[in-house]
Scaffold this motif. Structure first.
Motif, PDB file in Angstrom:
ATOM      1  N   ALA A 325       0.835  -1.211   0.000  1.00  0.00           N
ATOM      2  CA  ALA A 325       0.000   0.000   0.000  1.00  0.00           C
ATOM      3  C   ALA A 325       0.861   1.250   0.000  1.00  0.00           C
ATOM      4  CB  ALA A 325      -0.928  -0.014   1.218  1.00  0.00           C
ATOM      5  N   THR A 326       1.948   1.215   0.769  1.00  0.00           N
ATOM      6  CA  THR A 326       2.853   2.361   0.830  1.00  0.00           C
ATOM      7  C   THR A 326       3.487   2.628  -0.522  1.00  0.00           C
ATOM      8  OG1 THR A 326       3.351   1.873   3.149  1.00  0.00           O
ATOM      9  CG2 THR A 326       4.881   3.315   1.981  1.00  0.00           C
ATOM     10  N   GLN A 327       3.943   1.560  -1.196  1.00  0.00           N
ATOM     11  CA  GLN A 327       4.548   1.720  -2.515  1.00  0.00           C
ATOM     12  C   GLN A 327       3.561   2.276  -3.534  1.00  0.00           C
ATOM     13  OE1 GLN A 327       6.313  -2.069  -3.618  1.00  0.00           O
ATOM     14  NE2 GLN A 327       8.327  -1.291  -3.096  1.00  0.00           N
ATOM     15  N   THR A 328       2.322   1.850  -3.455  1.00  0.00           N
ATOM     16  CA  THR A 328       1.304   2.332  -4.383  1.00  0.00           C
ATOM     17  C   THR A 328       1.081   3.828  -4.217  1.00  0.00           C
ATOM     18  OG1 THR A 328       0.202   0.176  -4.362  1.00  0.00           O
ATOM     19  CG2 THR A 328      -1.079   2.064  -5.150  1.00  0.00           C
ATOM     20  N   VAL A 329       0.959   4.257  -2.970  1.00  0.00           N
ATOM     21  CA  VAL A 329       0.756   5.688  -2.684  1.00  0.00           C
ATOM     22  C   VAL A 329       1.965   6.498  -3.144  1.00  0.00           C
ATOM     23  CG1 VAL A 329       0.476   7.393  -0.847  1.00  0.00           C
ATOM     24  CG2 VAL A 329      -0.813   5.249  -0.778  1.00  0.00           C
ATOM     25  N   ILE A 330       3.168   5.997  -2.869  1.00  0.00           N
ATOM     26  CA  ILE A 330       4.384   6.701  -3.265  1.00  0.00           C
ATOM     27  C   ILE A 330       4.478   6.817  -4.781  1.00  0.00           C
ATOM     28  CG2 ILE A 330       6.906   6.495  -3.361  1.00  0.00           C
ATOM     29  CD1 ILE A 330       6.843   5.487  -0.510  1.00  0.00           C
ATOM     30  N   GLY A 331       4.090   5.750  -5.501  1.00  0.00           N
ATOM     31  CA  GLY A 331       4.107   5.786  -6.952  1.00  0.00           C
ATOM     32  C   GLY A 331       3.176   6.847  -7.510  1.00  0.00           C
ATOM     33  N   ILE A 332       1.967   6.943  -6.943  1.00  0.00           N
ATOM     34  CA  ILE A 332       1.002   7.955  -7.395  1.00  0.00           C
ATOM     35  C   ILE A 332       1.517   9.360  -7.088  1.00  0.00           C
ATOM     36  CG2 ILE A 332      -1.329   8.856  -7.050  1.00  0.00           C
ATOM     37  CD1 ILE A 332      -2.214   5.965  -6.472  1.00  0.00           C
ATOM     38  N   LEU A 333       2.060   9.535  -5.896  1.00  0.00           N
ATOM     39  CA  LEU A 333       2.612  10.842  -5.530  1.00  0.00           C
ATOM     40  C   LEU A 333       3.773  11.231  -6.441  1.00  0.00           C
ATOM     41  CD1 LEU A 333       2.663  10.792  -1.611  1.00  0.00           C
ATOM     42  CD2 LEU A 333       1.274  12.245  -3.090  1.00  0.00           C
ATOM     43  N   GLY A 334       4.633  10.248  -6.725  1.00  0.00           N
ATOM     44  CA  GLY A 334       5.782  10.532  -7.568  1.00  0.00           C
ATOM     45  C   GLY A 334       5.381  10.969  -8.962  1.00  0.00           C
ATOM     46  N   ALA A 335       4.422  10.248  -9.559  1.00  0.00           N
ATOM     47  CA  ALA A 335       3.956  10.599 -10.898  1.00  0.00           C
ATOM     48  C   ALA A 335       3.290  11.968 -10.910  1.00  0.00           C
ATOM     49  CB  ALA A 335       2.983   9.538 -11.404  1.00  0.00           C
ATOM     50  N   THR A 336       2.668  12.346  -9.799  1.00  0.00           N
ATOM     51  CA  THR A 336       1.992  13.647  -9.707  1.00  0.00           C
ATOM     52  C   THR A 336       2.979  14.785  -9.483  1.00  0.00           C
ATOM     53  OG1 THR A 336       0.054  12.553  -8.750  1.00  0.00           O
ATOM     54  CG2 THR A 336       0.215  14.948  -8.477  1.00  0.00           C
ATOM     55  N   LEU A 337       3.994  14.540  -8.659  1.00  0.00           N
ATOM     56  CA  LEU A 337       4.902  15.610  -8.242  1.00  0.00           C
ATOM     57  C   LEU A 337       6.108  15.803  -9.144  1.00  0.00           C
ATOM     58  CD1 LEU A 337       4.976  14.921  -4.382  1.00  0.00           C
ATOM     59  CD2 LEU A 337       3.653  16.660  -5.596  1.00  0.00           C
ATOM     60  N   ILE A 338       6.406  14.831 -10.010  1.00  0.00           N
ATOM     61  CA  ILE A 338       7.643  14.885 -10.777  1.00  0.00           C
ATOM     62  C   ILE A 338       7.739  16.136 -11.636  1.00  0.00           C
ATOM     63  CG2 ILE A 338       6.677  13.520 -12.672  1.00  0.00           C
ATOM     64  CD1 ILE A 338      10.290  13.340 -11.411  1.00  0.00           C
ATOM     65  N   ASP A 339       6.624  16.551 -12.259  1.00  0.00           N
ATOM     66  CA  ASP A 339       6.648  17.735 -13.111  1.00  0.00           C
ATOM     67  C   ASP A 339       6.645  19.026 -12.303  1.00  0.00           C
ATOM     68  OD1 ASP A 339       6.762  16.362 -15.488  1.00  0.00           O
ATOM     69  OD2 ASP A 339       4.584  16.254 -15.725  1.00  0.00           O
ATOM     70  N   LYS A 340       6.116  18.966 -11.088  1.00  0.00           N
ATOM     71  CA  LYS A 340       6.036  20.176 -10.263  1.00  0.00           C
ATOM     72  C   LYS A 340       7.325  20.431  -9.488  1.00  0.00           C
ATOM     73  CE  LYS A 340       1.023  19.740  -9.632  1.00  0.00           C
ATOM     74  NZ  LYS A 340      -0.096  19.609  -8.658  1.00  0.00           N
ATOM     75  N   LEU A 341       7.911  19.376  -8.950  1.00  0.00           N
ATOM     76  CA  LEU A 341       9.079  19.538  -8.090  1.00  0.00           C
ATOM     77  C   LEU A 341      10.389  19.214  -8.791  1.00  0.00           C
ATOM     78  CD1 LEU A 341       7.728  17.932  -4.768  1.00  0.00           C
ATOM     79  CD2 LEU A 341       7.699  20.337  -5.472  1.00  0.00           C
ATOM     80  N   GLY A 342      10.340  18.393  -9.824  1.00  0.00           N
ATOM     81  CA  GLY A 342      11.563  17.966 -10.485  1.00  0.00           C
ATOM     82  C   GLY A 342      12.111  16.689  -9.875  1.00  0.00           C
ATOM     83  N   ARG A 343      13.152  16.153 -10.505  1.00  0.00           N
ATOM     84  CA  ARG A 343      13.711  14.879 -10.070  1.00  0.00           C
ATOM     85  C   ARG A 343      14.605  15.012  -8.844  1.00  0.00           C
ATOM     86  NH1 ARG A 343      12.527  14.666 -15.305  1.00  0.00           N
ATOM     87  NH2 ARG A 343      12.026  12.674 -16.287  1.00  0.00           N
ATOM     88  N   ARG A 344      15.339  16.076  -8.753  1.00  0.00           N
ATOM     89  CA  ARG A 344      16.315  16.219  -7.664  1.00  0.00           C
ATOM     90  C   ARG A 344      15.670  16.145  -6.282  1.00  0.00           C
ATOM     91  NH1 ARG A 344      19.066  20.409  -4.904  1.00  0.00           N
ATOM     92  NH2 ARG A 344      21.246  19.876  -4.434  1.00  0.00           N
ATOM     93  N   PRO A 345      14.585  16.892  -6.002  1.00  0.00           N
ATOM     94  CA  PRO A 345      13.963  16.776  -4.678  1.00  0.00           C
ATOM     95  C   PRO A 345      13.478  15.366  -4.366  1.00  0.00           C
ATOM     96  CG  PRO A 345      13.188  18.745  -5.796  1.00  0.00           C
ATOM     97  CD  PRO A 345      13.946  17.958  -6.807  1.00  0.00           C
ATOM     98  N   LEU A 346      12.933  14.666  -5.367  1.00  0.00           N
ATOM     99  CA  LEU A 346      12.455  13.303  -5.136  1.00  0.00           C
ATOM    100  C   LEU A 346      13.615  12.363  -4.824  1.00  0.00           C
ATOM    101  CD1 LEU A 346       9.663  12.849  -7.829  1.00  0.00           C
ATOM    102  CD2 LEU A 346       9.492  13.739  -5.509  1.00  0.00           C
ATOM    103  N   LEU A 347      14.738  12.568  -5.495  1.00  0.00           N
ATOM    104  CA  LEU A 347      15.905  11.733  -5.217  1.00  0.00           C
ATOM    105  C   LEU A 347      16.486  12.020  -3.838  1.00  0.00           C
ATOM    106  CD1 LEU A 347      17.620  11.756  -8.695  1.00  0.00           C
ATOM    107  CD2 LEU A 347      16.824   9.740  -7.470  1.00  0.00           C
TER     108      LEU A 347
END
Length: 409
Positions: A325-347
């Motif tokens: 469940a945690t991985q699923t939520v993180i995947g959705i958040l990542g796909a949503t935030l990648i264009d707004k925050l960029g890759r560096r903050p997620l890494l």
């Protein structure tokens, strides 16, 4: 050049049966009589289907990663494996991935993106069938090695194929969604593996490969690869298929041909081109992140999460389902935030999460060994394992380099 491109577009549209389409000089596009222009669409049904096809193999990648975690105890019991023998089974996936990754660029350029997918599915489905029907450790390990080989190529293949079929406006988003499906594949294994026999789970894991085999009949080849091998008519047909039958693909077709010509200038130096001055820093960054995250134990935590939960005093079923469940939520958040925050903050969040995870997991077992805080140590381990599955480091793969560099090797 502009006039030639316009004439080429009109000839192409005429061949496709769109005789009512004319070039509009004022707007620089294709017009449909007086009804307006036909523009390139960022999303079509074929583009979505092609992306889904590529995503099938990355989902299967996640299935291979997550398989050993819920099945460890049952496999060891049924086949009489020792801890060392099962550890070999778990880690041999990484060995196969190294072999596949080393030849991924050459294979996909030699056979094409679609044909490589066909070939990989033989290794993928064959690997799972070997695991499902094995009665000896040797066949079990060979099946796992075959899956690792598939993973090493598919991680590159899926992302490069999606990058080559999408327009610039949506390329990053589509590529990231495909990458995050790896985590969802592992989540599928964690949840379903908690309820079914390990042989049944291996058979279920063949579904992504079988689905991809079916979908491959309906998707086009990569336009860039078609241009590279000189199949220009098929290139135009593939673009019309991906962008819509009435789309003006002349400008994009010209860009692809120019890209292929520029790519030829890299062929004389080959892999040494990635060591050019402008690529040294991104290359070291990508390599450093991947090496450090793997040395940090991300694979060990993924392969043996179930055993870690049990050793820490947490129910394997509860732990793995929560992790999924945690991985699923993180995947959705990542796909949503990648264009707004960029890759560096997620890494940065990923690196911090993995560090925090290793620390908490180590502390929990330290407390357990000395019988300190017996009630709290399982909770600490539980939180630690959950924190070990942040945003995938593969989101960095295709951002620092142009496609010309990514095609080398």
């Amino acid at each position: 050049m502009e006039q030639q491109r316009n004439e080429a577009t009109e000839r192409l549209l005429s061949r496709q049966g769109h005789h009512n389409l004319v070039y509009n000089e004022e707007n620089g596009g294709v017009g449909v009589g007086d009804e307006g222009l036909v523009t390139v669409s960022n999303f079509t049904s074929i583009l979505g289907l092609s992306t889904l096809t590529a995503a099938c193999i990355t989902f299967g990648f996640g299935c291979a990663i997550g398989y050993s975690s819920p099945t460890q105890s049952s496999i060891m019991e049924d086949l009489g494996l020792s801890v060392a023998e099962f550890s070999l089974f778990g880690s041999i996936l990484s060995i196969g991935s190294l072999i596949g990754a080393a030849i991924s660029g050459k294979i996909t350029d030699l056979f094409g993106r679609k044909m490589t997918m066909w070939i990989l599915n033989l290794f993928y489905i064959g690997g799972w069938l070997a695991i499902a029907f094995t009665k000896a450790p040797l066949l079990l390990n060979l099946g796992r090695l075959s899956l690792g080989f598939t993973n090493g190529i598919s991680n590159y293949l899926a992302s490069i194929y999606v990058a080559e079929i999408t327009t610039k406006n949506v390329r990053g988003r589509f590529t990231i969604i495909v990458q995050f499906l790896t985590g969802w594949g592992a989540s599928f294994m964690f949840v379903v593996g908690s309820f079914v026999h390990w042989r049944t789970l291996a058979l279920l894991a063949t579904i992504p490969g079988l689905l991809q085999l079916l979908l491959l009949f309906f998707i086009p080849e990569s336009p860039q690869w078609l241009a590279k091998v000189g199949r220009e008519k098929e290139l135009e047909a593939a673009l019309l298929c991906l962008r819509g039958d009435k789309a003006d693909i002349s400008h994009e077709a010209t860009e692809i041909k120019d890209y292929v010509e520029s790519l030829k200038s890299f062929s004389s130096e080959g892999i040494l081109d990635i060591f050019q001055k402008q690529y040294v820093r991104p290359l070291l960054t990508v390599a450093g992140v991947l090496v450090l995250m793997n040395l940090g134990g991300i694979n060990a935590l993924a392969y043996y999460s179930g055993a870690i939960f049990v050793s820490a005093g947490v129910s394997s079923m509860v732990g793995l389902i929560t992790l999924a469940a945690t991985q699923t939520v993180i995947g959705i958040l990542g796909a949503t935030l990648i264009d707004k925050l960029g890759r560096r903050p997620l890494l940065l969040v990923s690196s911090a999460g993995l560090c925090f995870s290793s620390f908490l997991t180590g502390v929990s077992f330290f407390l357990k060994d000395f019988n300190w805080w017996d009630q709290g140590s399982p909770i600490v381990a539980f939180i630690g394992v959950l924190a070990s599955h942040p945003f995938s480091p593969s989101i960095l793969f295709f951002s620092p380099f142009p496609l010309a560099i990514l095609n080398i090797g």
